[in-house]
Motif scaffolding. Structure first.
Motif, PDB file in Angstrom:
ATOM      1  N   PRO A 154       0.807  -1.225   0.000  1.00  0.00           N
ATOM      2  CA  PRO A 154       0.000   0.000   0.000  1.00  0.00           C
ATOM      3  C   PRO A 154       0.840   1.275   0.000  1.00  0.00           C
ATOM      4  CG  PRO A 154      -0.877  -1.602   1.572  1.00  0.00           C
ATOM      5  CD  PRO A 154       0.453  -2.127   1.116  1.00  0.00           C
ATOM      6  N   TRP A 155       2.138   1.180   0.287  1.00  0.00           N
ATOM      7  CA  TRP A 155       3.008   2.355   0.383  1.00  0.00           C
ATOM      8  C   TRP A 155       3.840   2.563  -0.880  1.00  0.00           C
ATOM      9  CZ3 TRP A 155       2.253  -1.370   4.070  1.00  0.00           C
ATOM     10  CH2 TRP A 155       1.537  -0.967   5.202  1.00  0.00           C
ATOM     11  N   ASP A 156       3.509   1.852  -1.945  1.00  0.00           N
ATOM     12  CA  ASP A 156       4.272   1.985  -3.185  1.00  0.00           C
ATOM     13  C   ASP A 156       3.731   3.104  -4.063  1.00  0.00           C
ATOM     14  OD1 ASP A 156       5.690  -0.177  -2.321  1.00  0.00           O
ATOM     15  OD2 ASP A 156       5.597  -1.248  -4.209  1.00  0.00           O
ATOM     16  N   LEU A 157       4.578   3.525  -5.001  1.00  0.00           N
ATOM     17  CA  LEU A 157       4.174   4.531  -5.970  1.00  0.00           C
ATOM     18  C   LEU A 157       3.201   3.954  -6.989  1.00  0.00           C
ATOM     19  CD1 LEU A 157       7.592   6.276  -6.757  1.00  0.00           C
ATOM     20  CD2 LEU A 157       5.758   7.095  -5.266  1.00  0.00           C
ATOM     21  N   GLY A 158       2.373   4.860  -7.543  1.00  0.00           N
ATOM     22  CA  GLY A 158       1.449   4.485  -8.606  1.00  0.00           C
ATOM     23  C   GLY A 158       1.378   5.580  -9.648  1.00  0.00           C
ATOM     24  N   LEU A 159       0.875   5.220 -10.808  1.00  0.00           N
ATOM     25  CA  LEU A 159       0.703   6.201 -11.876  1.00  0.00           C
ATOM     26  C   LEU A 159      -0.558   5.854 -12.665  1.00  0.00           C
ATOM     27  CD1 LEU A 159       1.710   8.733 -13.229  1.00  0.00           C
ATOM     28  CD2 LEU A 159       3.346   7.365 -14.537  1.00  0.00           C
ATOM     29  N   TRP A 160      -1.701   6.125 -12.014  1.00  0.00           N
ATOM     30  CA  TRP A 160      -2.977   5.871 -12.671  1.00  0.00           C
ATOM     31  C   TRP A 160      -3.913   7.078 -12.607  1.00  0.00           C
ATOM     32  CZ3 TRP A 160      -1.710   3.210  -8.064  1.00  0.00           C
ATOM     33  CH2 TRP A 160      -2.431   3.596  -6.930  1.00  0.00           C
TER      34      TRP A 160
END
Length: 371
Positions: free
Chosen positions: A73-79
């Protein structure tokens, strides 16, 4: 003249040297709310400081193409737009220091929804912000829950998700998009027969098991400018066939060579070669440069440019990897955490000119003159 500190041109992108920062998960993005998955001031400092330290290319960590694609849950995202805007200031900072900004687009598959690694190895339940994991087959990664087996329609949606994130990455200012096909995450788990037990068009034969990877590459290449490169990170082996005590069929170095030929035909410009990740108990004999022979094998057999990773710590070791033709670049991880200015120090050790920021170079030159 140091070969390690000569430029590398891929398509129209000229990368100033062959010392690159490997993507490393920091588990430091907000896990909930409107900031979910967005990079923070920590990520800005973390990535820009390595550009200031002289790395020729700085790659952002594995970035989920959708919420369930994050490792934790603490990871980066790009959506979404907010994440895209937050990345824009990071790419600007990297470029301001003369480095090329890259991003690794990923879906963690059956290894997703886990805790920060320094806290535990447990799965984060949905009640605590986790989610149902997905995979090519309903086969659990060791110690984690059984994932949902993807339908064909869901696989096609994932291909579209990768393309959407690539579009956002381009708008955010990245020069390189890397498709993460390694370490037991979703694409890698489709490639390996140890984790892909499907009997449809995405399983069984080698051609079927690589289908999803090629579809993702095609989708990313279709939205990525022709003048900019696309990378693919692979696990060259999952270390099963190298273990005489393990009878499971796995992914091999020879499979990686076959895949590399296909990736080249589909517009991939560089193969980022790592290993492992499909099973937890694989026996790995790790030593200095232990993964470099796999990069060399793919490069020599196919001609595709490669980047080597894994326990590369000494400037002369890195120089030898490049000058001997084993790889075209080296990706440093832990060594750049220990010393963000490793490239500057390595350049000096190898007789090359360090690429100091102007603000630092003035002081460095004055110190030289005074001694």
């Amino acid at each position: 003249m140091s070969t390690l500190f000569t430029p590398l041109k891929l398509r129209s992108l000229q990368i100033p040297n062959r010392v690159w920062m490997s993507p490393m998960c920091m588990y430091s993005a907000p896990p909930t709310g409107p900031e979910t998955g967005a990079p923070t001031d920590f990520h800005l400092t973390h990535l820009a400081s390595r550009a200031a330290g002289g790395a020729g290319l700085v790659m952002a960590e594995a970035t989920g193409v959708r919420p369930d694609g994050r490792i934790s849950p603490w990871d980066l995202g790009l959506w979404n737009d907010h994440q895209q805007e937050a990345f824009s200031r990071i790419t600007a900072a990297i470029k301001a220091h003369g480095a090329a900004p890259a991003i690794q687009l990923a879906h963690a598959g059956r290894k997703a929804s886990v805790d920060k690694p320094w806290l535990s190895e447990r799965c984060v339940p949905e009640s605590e912000g986790g989610w149902q994991t997905v995979a090519p087959s309903a086969v659990a990664y060791d110690g984690l829950p059984v994932p949902h087996e993807l339908t064909v329609a869901e696989i096609r949606q994932l291909v579209a998700d990768f393309a959407d994130s690539a579009r956002r990455a381009l708008t955010a200012g990245f020069d390189v998009a890397e498709v993460h096909g390694a370490h037991g995450y979703l694409i890698n788990s489709c490639l390996s027969p140890a984790s892909n037990h499907r009997t449809d068009a995405y399983g069984g034969s080698f051609e079927n098991r690589i289908r999803f990877a090629l579809e993702v590459v095609d989708a990313v290449r279709a939205v990525w400018p022709a003048q900019l490169p696309v990378f693919f990170r692979t696990s060259a082996t999952d270390w099963l066939t190298e273990n005489p005590e393990d009878t499971r069929e796995g992914w091999t170095g020879e499979d990686t060579v076959r895949l590399a030929k296909e990736l080249t035909a589909h517009g991939v410009d560089l193969l980022d070669v790592s290993t492992g990740g499909v099973v937890r108990d694989a026996k790995i004999v790790a030593g200095p440069s232990y993964q470099v022979p796999f990069a060399a094998q793919a490069r020599q057999a196919t001609g595709i440019p490669t980047a080597a990773v894994g326990m590369i710590t000494d400037p002369r070791q890195a120089e030898e990897i490049i000058t001997s033709g084993q790889a075209d670049a080296v990706l440093l991880g832990r060594e750049l955490l220990r010393d963000p200015y490793w490239p500057q120090h390595a350049a000096r050790a190898l007789g090359a000119e360090p690429r100091w920021p102007d603000q630092y170079a003035y002081v460095v030159k004055r110190r030289k003159q005074s001694t």
